[in-house]
Scaffold this motif. Structure first.
Motif, PDB file in Angstrom:
ATOM      1  N   VAL A 162      -0.673  -0.401  -4.693  1.00 38.58           N
ATOM      2  CA  VAL A 162      -1.711  -0.086  -4.541  1.00 38.58           C
ATOM      3  C   VAL A 162      -2.009   1.344  -3.723  1.00 38.58           C
ATOM      4  O   VAL A 162      -1.644   1.199  -2.602  1.00 38.58           O
ATOM      5  N   SER A 163      -2.381   2.312  -4.318  1.00 37.28           N
ATOM      6  CA  SER A 163      -2.942   3.529  -3.430  1.00 37.28           C
ATOM      7  C   SER A 163      -4.491   3.723  -3.325  1.00 37.28           C
ATOM      8  O   SER A 163      -5.248   3.380  -4.334  1.00 37.28           O
ATOM      9  N   VAL A 164      -4.749   4.171  -2.043  1.00 38.12           N
ATOM     10  CA  VAL A 164      -6.347   4.344  -1.824  1.00 38.12           C
ATOM     11  C   VAL A 164      -6.502   5.921  -2.260  1.00 38.12           C
ATOM     12  O   VAL A 164      -7.491   6.521  -2.176  1.00 38.12           O
ATOM     13  N   GLY A 165      -5.451   6.838  -2.514  1.00 40.24           N
ATOM     14  CA  GLY A 165      -5.959   8.282  -2.910  1.00 40.24           C
ATOM     15  C   GLY A 165      -4.540   8.966  -2.836  1.00 40.24           C
ATOM     16  O   GLY A 165      -3.558   8.509  -2.437  1.00 40.24           O
ATOM     17  N   TYR A 218       6.540   5.117   8.930  1.00 41.53           N
ATOM     18  CA  TYR A 218       7.671   6.121   8.868  1.00 41.53           C
ATOM     19  C   TYR A 218       7.523   6.786   7.420  1.00 41.53           C
ATOM     20  O   TYR A 218       6.682   6.859   6.706  1.00 41.53           O
ATOM     21  N   GLU A 219       8.698   7.015   6.810  1.00 40.83           N
ATOM     22  CA  GLU A 219       8.836   7.593   5.343  1.00 40.83           C
ATOM     23  C   GLU A 219       8.531   6.561   4.532  1.00 40.83           C
ATOM     24  O   GLU A 219       8.115   6.888   3.409  1.00 40.83           O
ATOM     25  N   PRO A 278      -5.227   2.084   4.581  1.00 35.13           N
ATOM     26  CA  PRO A 278      -5.594   1.612   3.157  1.00 35.13           C
ATOM     27  C   PRO A 278      -5.772   0.165   3.091  1.00 35.13           C
ATOM     28  O   PRO A 278      -6.751  -0.236   2.550  1.00 35.13           O
ATOM     29  N   LEU A 296       0.923  -1.246  -0.112  1.00 40.85           N
ATOM     30  CA  LEU A 296      -0.007  -0.062  -0.126  1.00 40.85           C
ATOM     31  C   LEU A 296       0.819   1.300  -0.074  1.00 40.85           C
ATOM     32  O   LEU A 296       1.753   1.602   0.980  1.00 40.85           O
ATOM     33  N   SER A 297       0.958   2.209  -1.310  1.00 41.69           N
ATOM     34  CA  SER A 297       1.786   3.218  -1.242  1.00 41.69           C
ATOM     35  C   SER A 297       0.992   4.540  -2.090  1.00 41.69           C
ATOM     36  O   SER A 297       0.263   3.772  -3.274  1.00 41.69           O
ATOM     37  N   GLY A 346       0.530   5.473   7.904  1.00 36.71           N
ATOM     38  CA  GLY A 346       0.715   4.331   7.772  1.00 36.71           C
ATOM     39  C   GLY A 346      -0.088   3.433   6.676  1.00 36.71           C
ATOM     40  O   GLY A 346      -0.902   4.127   6.484  1.00 36.71           O
ATOM     41  N   GLY A 347       0.274   2.254   6.471  1.00 35.68           N
ATOM     42  CA  GLY A 347      -0.502   1.624   5.226  1.00 35.68           C
ATOM     43  C   GLY A 347      -1.658   0.690   6.110  1.00 35.68           C
ATOM     44  O   GLY A 347      -2.263  -0.018   5.198  1.00 35.68           O
ATOM     45  N   GLY A 376       3.365  -0.104   5.167  1.00 35.37           N
ATOM     46  CA  GLY A 376       4.516   0.559   5.748  1.00 35.37           C
ATOM     47  C   GLY A 376       4.113   1.507   6.683  1.00 35.37           C
ATOM     48  O   GLY A 376       3.442   1.948   6.970  1.00 35.37           O
ATOM     49  N   TYR A 436      -2.904  11.369  -1.248  1.00 33.64           N
ATOM     50  CA  TYR A 436      -2.717  12.000   0.111  1.00 33.64           C
ATOM     51  C   TYR A 436      -1.923  11.177   0.942  1.00 33.64           C
ATOM     52  O   TYR A 436      -1.648   9.881   0.738  1.00 33.64           O
ATOM     53  N   VAL A 437      -1.177  11.816   1.853  1.00 38.78           N
ATOM     54  CA  VAL A 437       0.109  10.768   2.725  1.00 38.78           C
ATOM     55  C   VAL A 437      -0.714  10.412   3.800  1.00 38.78           C
ATOM     56  O   VAL A 437      -1.008  11.544   4.831  1.00 38.78           O
ATOM     57  N   LEU A 438      -0.785   9.249   4.229  1.00 35.96           N
ATOM     58  CA  LEU A 438      -1.085   8.787   5.655  1.00 35.96           C
ATOM     59  C   LEU A 438       0.037   8.467   6.232  1.00 35.96           C
ATOM     60  O   LEU A 438       1.345   8.371   6.002  1.00 35.96           O
TER      61      LEU A 438
HETATM   62  C1  4FV Z   1      -0.924   5.342   1.345  1.00 35.13           C
HETATM   63  C2  4FV Z   1      -1.788   5.902   0.501  1.00 35.13           C
HETATM   64  C3  4FV Z   1      -0.176   6.131   2.146  1.00 35.13           C
HETATM   65  C4  4FV Z   1       3.094   6.729   3.041  1.00 35.13           C
HETATM   66  C5  4FV Z   1       4.141   6.782   3.933  1.00 35.13           C
HETATM   67  C6  4FV Z   1       2.331   5.273   4.768  1.00 35.13           C
HETATM   68  C7  4FV Z   1       1.773   6.107   3.679  1.00 35.13           C
HETATM   69  C8  4FV Z   1       3.753   5.969   4.953  1.00 35.13           C
HETATM   70  N1  4FV Z   1      -0.813   4.158   1.039  1.00 35.13           N
HETATM   71  N2  4FV Z   1      -2.396   4.596  -0.181  1.00 35.13           N
HETATM   72  N3  4FV Z   1      -2.212   7.188   0.202  1.00 35.13           N
HETATM   73  N4  4FV Z   1       0.793   5.392   2.567  1.00 35.13           N
HETATM   74  O1  4FV Z   1      -0.228   7.249   2.267  1.00 35.13           O
HETATM   75  O2  4FV Z   1      -1.724   3.661   0.082  1.00 35.13           O
HETATM   76  O3  4FV Z   1       4.779   5.006   5.514  1.00 35.13           O
END
Ligand code: 4FV
Length: 252
Positions: free
Chosen positions: A133-136, A118-119, A146, A90-91, A142-143, A116, A138-140
């Motif tokens: 796979v990304s859910v959108g 942290y960074e 998602p 998930l990223s 953690g995974g 994931g 924006y930066v969360l």
């Molecule tokens: C994300 C998203 C997301 C990025 C750094 C977790 C974060 C941190 N994952 N769809 N949007 N992940 O933001 O899936 O480690």
């Protein structure tokens, strides 16, 4: 369907997996969930799973070894049940999750969801996952959230998960469209009456009204979904009716 989730915050997943449609699907044995914590694949007493980024910069990066060892453990667990469970990372860099992808996943015997924190995770792990796979956009933090989104969306497509199959069938009919308005008692609220057709008992007229409303709200809020859609003759007819009615008013 089998879900393996790799996370250093397994309690987030465990808690959510005890509730709602997803929780019930696990109770009913429609799906099974196994949690894997990379900390259990560390050797130091601090169970270190992250380290400072090469090249400097803010934050921490999840280390290769604990993650690869955990992915191997999950693969072994899945194989023990005769399941192939591709690893999905998930990223925000991933392909955008949509209903089409959800339905594709729901056909699979299993999935391993890598969360994931942290960074992010070391690139040498990213190179070893099957899909991202990304859910959108924006930066969360953690995974995990998602991963819960993905599992909840898939669970709704597994036979027996949604209370009555009718809702699954109807849900699939309106796939790709935004939802129609929902009403429940009382019939009059704030001088607003429930649309007559919904209390008519005429189920064909109700289905037609709901499709027309779904087309209307989709046209108004997400016309891109309509342009991407191969319209059924009835949908084309209802859209021209809506345009003739100037789309404005909610039609009765
Ligand atoms: C994300 C998203 C997301 C990025 C750094 C977790 C974060 C941190 N994952 N769809 N949007 N992940 O933001 O899936 O480690």
């Amino acid at each position: 369907m089998w879900f393996g989730v790799i996370s250093i915050m397994t309690e987030m997943i465990a808690t959510a997996s005890r509730t709602g449609v997803f929780g019930r699907a696990i109770e009913q044995g429609i799906l099974s969930l196994e949690l894997f914590d990379p900390r259990s694949h560390t050797t130091d007493r601090h169970q270190t799973v992250d380290d400072r980024p090469y090249g400097g910069g803010p934050g921490m990066v999840m280390m290769t070894e604990p993650l690869l060892a955990t992915m191997a453990e999950a693969r072994t667990r899945a194989a023990a049940q005769g399941i192939e469970a591709p690893v999905i990372y998930l990223s925000p860099q991933g392909a955008r999750l949509d209903q089409k992808m959800v339905k594709e996943f729901a056909e699979m015997p299993g999935l391993t969801l890598l969360c994931g924190r942290y960074e992010g995770i070391d690139e040498r792990v990213v190179e070893r996952v099957d899909r991202m796979v990304s859910v959108g956009d924006y930066v969360l933090s953690g995974g995990e959230l998602p991963a819960l989104v993905v599992m909840d969306a898939i669970a709704r497509h597994l036979p027996g998960t949604l209370g009555n199959s009718a809702s699954a069938v109807e849900e699939s009919h309106l796939d790709g469209l935004l939802d129609y308005p929902h009403y429940t008692r009382p019939e009059t609220a704030g001088a607003r009456q429930v649309p007559e057709v919904l209390t008519s008992g005429d189920h064909a007229a109700i289905r037609r009204w709901r499709l027309k409303q779904a087309l209307r709200s989709t046209w108004l809020a997400r016309p891109d979904l309509l342009t991407a859609r191969v319209l059924e003759p009835l949908e084309r007819e209802l859209l021209s009716e809506l345009f003739a009615e100037g789309l404005a008013a909610e039609v009765d």
